[in-house]
Design an enzyme around this catalytic site. Structure first.
Site, PDB file in Angstrom:
ATOM      1  N   GLU A  33      44.561  29.175  29.611  1.00 37.57           N
ATOM      2  CA  GLU A  33      43.795  28.545  31.312  1.00 37.57           C
ATOM      3  C   GLU A  33      43.950  27.040  31.019  1.00 37.57           C
ATOM      4  OE1 GLU A  33      41.624  31.165  33.086  1.00 37.57           O
ATOM      5  OE2 GLU A  33      40.546  29.536  34.059  1.00 37.57           O
ATOM      6  N   SER A  76      37.070  30.918  30.577  1.00 38.06           N
ATOM      7  CA  SER A  76      37.722  31.771  29.807  1.00 38.06           C
ATOM      8  C   SER A  76      39.070  30.753  29.775  1.00 38.06           C
ATOM      9  CB  SER A  76      38.272  32.337  30.755  1.00 38.06           C
ATOM     10  OG  SER A  76      37.652  33.591  32.180  1.00 38.06           O
ATOM     11  N   ARG A 134      45.466  31.019  39.398  1.00 40.17           N
ATOM     12  CA  ARG A 134      45.225  28.863  38.349  1.00 40.17           C
ATOM     13  C   ARG A 134      45.868  28.158  38.484  1.00 40.17           C
ATOM     14  NH1 ARG A 134      41.787  31.666  39.608  1.00 40.17           N
ATOM     15  NH2 ARG A 134      40.235  32.144  38.503  1.00 40.17           N
TER      16      ARG A 134
END
Ligand code: FAD
Length: 304
Positions: free
Chosen positions: A296, A226, A176
């Site tokens: 995130e 998420s 990520r």
């Protein structure tokens, strides 16, 4: 706010593509967030260059938004310009197995394009509700695939206003993240290296993954996917569930019952609700397991 600057920007992007005090709740999948001083949609790369030049000259802060599917913007808003890539969304075939997608092209649109051209390799990304620009910054991934596996090169605008091409290695894709995350680079387009495949099999795989998402994820609610990164050796959702936080809520923000890794907006949640919930989840998970969760989701603006 300097009206001269606004007039210059308006001349570049046209009247309808410059909005003042635009609520970011309209542009984020969390459906929360206060007003941005300026919201601009650029139609071409040269407009983007011009807009950047003017904003840099003025010193006004800015950032580029894709589909807003990984963003939490403060209820106080953003004191600067938000540049939307929405209209920079071309997708074309460069050769038999290479596709060029502009930064604002949605992954879903790229998925349809490559499926129609019987190209395989992008199936994993069909259901990620962001743009190619966001996917390059985040190295978006799912179901065993990630952008790193299919990107040939990425065209960017550097912080000092130059066009540059970065190959896969130079992008330093990680979990990520990428070399250009948080450094002021603007993604213009990307070249995707795919393979000729069977159209039926590509369609089946996309359908299968869409069903999996629907079954496992609370897609009926606003969210940013998420909320936390996967800590090494653990699953964020499991840690959150083990801390007894399934369904836990702050205001209208809640930990999803269906998938504890998702923070959802049950309807009318503020960014402050979501932010406080994230902090509380982090604290309680740490108390319960000793693991520190890292969001995130990218936070923009002031949450104090
Ligand atoms: C229901 C749901 C499911 C999701 N599932 C997944 C998943 O399976 N896998 C996954 O990886 N993610 C997933 N996400 C998160 C999100 O979709 C991805 O992170 C996506 O890549 C973000 O793209 P975006 O265009 O929405 O970026 P945004 O949220 O608009 O922006 C994210 C960051 O990228 C920057 N950015 C965007 N475009 C540009 C550009 N052109 N140039 C420079 N910077 C830019 C922004 O400034 C910001 O810092 C999910 C989200 C939701 C809501």
């Amino acid at each position: 706010m300097n009206t001269e600057i606004i007039n210059s920007l308006r001349q570049i992007v046209s009247e309808e593509n410059l909005i003042t005090d635009e609520l970011m709740s309209r542009h984020t999948t969390f459906r929360s967030g206060g007003p941005a001083t300026l919201f601009l949609r650029v139609r071409t790369v040269s407009e983007l260059f011009e807009v950047k030049r003017i904003l840099d000259g003025d010193g006004m802060p800015y950032f580029v938004i894709g589909n807003g599917s990984n963003l939490l913007v403060s209820d106080k808003g953003y004191d600067g310009a938000v540049i939307s890539s929405e209209l920079l969304n071309g997708i074309s075939l460069v050769d038999e197995s290479t596709v060029c997608a502009e930064a604002g092209a949605l992954n879903s649109a790229v998925a349809s394009f490559v499926r129609d051209n019987s190209l395989t390799g992008f199936e994993f990304a069909a259901g990620i509700p962001g743009t190619i620009g966001g996917a390059m910054i985040m190295n978006a991934g799912a179901y065993g695939g990630e952008m790193k596996m299919i990107i040939k090169e990425v065209k960017v605008l550097t912080p000092d206003g130059k066009e540059m091409t970065l190959d896969n290695e130079a992008m330093e894709f990680g979990y990520r993240t990428s070399a250009i995350k948080g450094k002021g680079f603007i993604v213009l387009s990307a070249l995707l290296n795919l393979e000729k495949g069977d159209q039926g099999a590509i369609t089946d795989r996309m359908t299968e993954l869409a069903l999996k998402r629907k079954e496992k994820q609370p897609l009926e609610y606003a969210s940013a996917g998420s909320t936390f990164k996967r800590p090494e050796g653990y699953f964020a959702g499991k840690l959150i569930e083990d801390a007894g936080l399934k369904g836990f809520s702050v205001g209208q923000a809640a930990v999803s019952d269906k998938h504890c890794g998702f923070v959802i907006n049950k309807g009318g949640a503020t960014s402050s609700d979501i932010y406080r919930l994230i902090q509380e989840v982090k604290e309680r998970v740490y108390e319960n397991s000793g693991v520190t969760l890292e969001p995130e989701v990218i936070m923009i603006g002031d949450f104090t």
